[in-house]
Design a protein around this motif. Structure first.
Motif, PDB file in Angstrom:
ATOM      1  N   PRO A  93       1.137  -1.716  -0.276  1.00 56.63           N
ATOM      2  CA  PRO A  93       0.300   0.057   0.208  1.00 56.63           C
ATOM      3  C   PRO A  93       1.215   1.018   0.210  1.00 56.63           C
ATOM      4  O   PRO A  93       2.548   1.528   0.613  1.00 56.63           O
ATOM      5  CB  PRO A  93      -0.436   0.284   0.510  1.00 56.63           C
ATOM      6  N   GLY A  94       0.383   1.998  -0.709  1.00 59.96           N
ATOM      7  CA  GLY A  94       1.205   3.281  -0.703  1.00 59.96           C
ATOM      8  C   GLY A  94       2.362   3.481  -1.796  1.00 59.96           C
ATOM      9  O   GLY A  94       2.887   5.044  -2.404  1.00 59.96           O
ATOM     10  N   GLU A  95       2.869   2.167  -2.899  1.00 64.54           N
ATOM     11  CA  GLU A  95       3.610   2.436  -3.829  1.00 64.54           C
ATOM     12  C   GLU A  95       3.099   2.911  -5.041  1.00 64.54           C
ATOM     13  O   GLU A  95       1.685   3.019  -5.316  1.00 64.54           O
ATOM     14  CB  GLU A  95       3.873   0.675  -3.789  1.00 64.54           C
ATOM     15  N   LEU A  96       3.287   4.105  -5.451  1.00 67.17           N
ATOM     16  CA  LEU A  96       3.128   4.574  -6.573  1.00 67.17           C
ATOM     17  C   LEU A  96       4.068   3.973  -8.301  1.00 67.17           C
ATOM     18  O   LEU A  96       4.590   3.622  -8.268  1.00 67.17           O
ATOM     19  CB  LEU A  96       3.578   6.005  -6.947  1.00 67.17           C
ATOM     20  N   LEU A  97       2.602   4.017  -8.635  1.00 67.85           N
ATOM     21  CA  LEU A  97       3.171   2.667  -9.751  1.00 67.85           C
ATOM     22  C   LEU A  97       2.543   3.683 -11.602  1.00 67.85           C
ATOM     23  O   LEU A  97       1.589   3.990 -11.428  1.00 67.85           O
ATOM     24  CB  LEU A  97       2.109   1.829 -10.036  1.00 67.85           C
ATOM     25  N   SER A  98       3.965   3.581 -12.795  1.00 66.84           N
ATOM     26  CA  SER A  98       3.041   4.829 -13.251  1.00 66.84           C
ATOM     27  C   SER A  98       3.465   3.770 -14.446  1.00 66.84           C
ATOM     28  O   SER A  98       3.293   2.693 -14.805  1.00 66.84           O
ATOM     29  CB  SER A  98       4.546   5.512 -13.855  1.00 66.84           C
ATOM     30  N   VAL A  99       2.341   4.215 -15.682  1.00 72.69           N
ATOM     31  CA  VAL A  99       1.817   3.703 -16.801  1.00 72.69           C
ATOM     32  C   VAL A  99       3.597   3.119 -17.447  1.00 72.69           C
ATOM     33  O   VAL A  99       3.324   2.537 -17.469  1.00 72.69           O
ATOM     34  CB  VAL A  99       0.857   4.269 -17.473  1.00 72.69           C
ATOM     35  N   PRO A 100       4.202   4.556 -17.977  1.00 67.48           N
ATOM     36  CA  PRO A 100       5.025   4.010 -18.229  1.00 67.48           C
ATOM     37  C   PRO A 100       6.369   3.202 -18.430  1.00 67.48           C
ATOM     38  O   PRO A 100       6.620   2.603 -18.238  1.00 67.48           O
ATOM     39  CB  PRO A 100       5.834   5.448 -18.658  1.00 67.48           C
ATOM     40  N   GLY A 142       0.458   8.677 -11.936  1.00 68.19           N
ATOM     41  CA  GLY A 142      -0.030   7.214 -12.122  1.00 68.19           C
ATOM     42  C   GLY A 142      -0.967   6.817 -11.214  1.00 68.19           C
ATOM     43  O   GLY A 142      -2.014   8.288 -10.633  1.00 68.19           O
ATOM     44  N   PHE A 143      -0.669   6.690 -10.372  1.00 66.29           N
ATOM     45  CA  PHE A 143      -1.704   4.882  -9.422  1.00 66.29           C
ATOM     46  C   PHE A 143      -1.134   5.179  -8.564  1.00 66.29           C
ATOM     47  O   PHE A 143      -0.453   3.913  -8.230  1.00 66.29           O
ATOM     48  CB  PHE A 143      -2.482   4.258  -9.989  1.00 66.29           C
ATOM     49  N   ARG A 144      -2.075   5.114  -6.766  1.00 64.41           N
ATOM     50  CA  ARG A 144      -1.273   4.429  -6.002  1.00 64.41           C
ATOM     51  C   ARG A 144      -1.946   3.770  -5.397  1.00 64.41           C
ATOM     52  O   ARG A 144      -3.335   3.763  -5.684  1.00 64.41           O
ATOM     53  CB  ARG A 144      -1.301   6.021  -4.726  1.00 64.41           C
ATOM     54  N   VAL A 145      -1.194   2.260  -5.172  1.00 63.92           N
ATOM     55  CA  VAL A 145      -1.954   1.288  -4.314  1.00 63.92           C
ATOM     56  C   VAL A 145      -2.613   1.750  -3.276  1.00 63.92           C
ATOM     57  O   VAL A 145      -2.086   2.199  -1.980  1.00 63.92           O
ATOM     58  CB  VAL A 145      -1.120   0.518  -3.911  1.00 63.92           C
TER      59      VAL A 145
END
Length: 224
Positions: free
Chosen positions: A35-42, A75-78
């Motif tokens: 949780p809290g990890e940032l995932l970027s599309v690129p 991006g998206f954060r878990v």
């Protein structure tokens, strides 16, 4: 974002979007992407060696399922799931799954036995190899097939949705452990109980098996 989030390989039988979605969700459920990890599309597109389009589609769907939330221009954060939320999920799953499995003991779908045992073996093999994405994929396929024999498609959809909301936060730290192996082997034992018509035994095992979410996987071995 970590350089190696331990995403599983793409599954050739699925679309790119489905394969990426399943791999990322498995990593989130298992806790290898916390949780809290940032995932970027690129970044994900590079890791999966695909274009950004299927990655973006997968992440938007995971957002709808509650796995991630958008972060503007990043991006998206878990997202996190609290222990009270997990307890609620476990309670509902027990209400739904335990009696259904009990009914299957009264009329075991013998025609599905070979496929179910194949999946049970895959779960054990994945546990032995510490392959968490493969473990989770075979696990959900096993339980979905088993519950579908009850004949209530709406119930199966609800349970699958609840299972996908579940976070096994301690699972990534249990690779190679006796507890992971024990949980894997419970699938085969469940089939033995069902084939023997042991309703009480099957219900007790499923009740305990679901409880691992709050016990072993959450770092609370005394909880059942």
């Amino acid at each position: 974002m970590s350089s190696d989030p331990a995403f599983g390989p793409a599954a050739p039988a699925m679309s790119l979007r489905e394969s990426i979605e399943r791999s990322v969700s498995a990593a989130i459920v298992a806790g290898t992407v916390p949780p809290g990890e940032l995932l970027s599309v690129p970044t994900l597109a590079v890791q999966f060696q695909v274009s950004a389009t299927p990655v973006r589609e997968a992440m938007l769907n995971l957002q709808k399922l509650g796995f991630v939330e958008p972060v503007r221009n990043k991006g998206f954060r878990v997202t996190a799931v609290s222990m009270p939320e997990l307890a609620d999920i476990v309670e509902v799953r027990r209400m739904l799954e335990v009696p259904v499995v009990g009914e299957l003991a009264d009329d075991y779908p013998i025609e599905d036995d070979a496929r179910l045992r194949e999946l049970a073996d895959r779960i054990v093999d994945a546990a032995e190899r510490a392959d968490l994405p493969a473990y989770l994929e075979a696990d959900i396929e096993f339980h979905t097939l088993l519950l579908s024999r009850h004949g209530n498609a709406r119930l199966v959809a609800i349970v699958v949705g609840l299972r996908r909301q579940t976070r096994l936060t301690g699972l990534s730290g249990m690779q190679g452990s006796a507890e992971l192996q024990e949980s894997a082997e419970e699938h085969g034992r469940l089939l033995d109980l069902l084939a023997a018509g042991d309703r009480a035994g099957a219900e007790a095992l499923v009740h305990r098996h679901i409880g691992h979410v709050l016990g072993w996987w959450a770092g609370n071995p005394e909880v059942h």
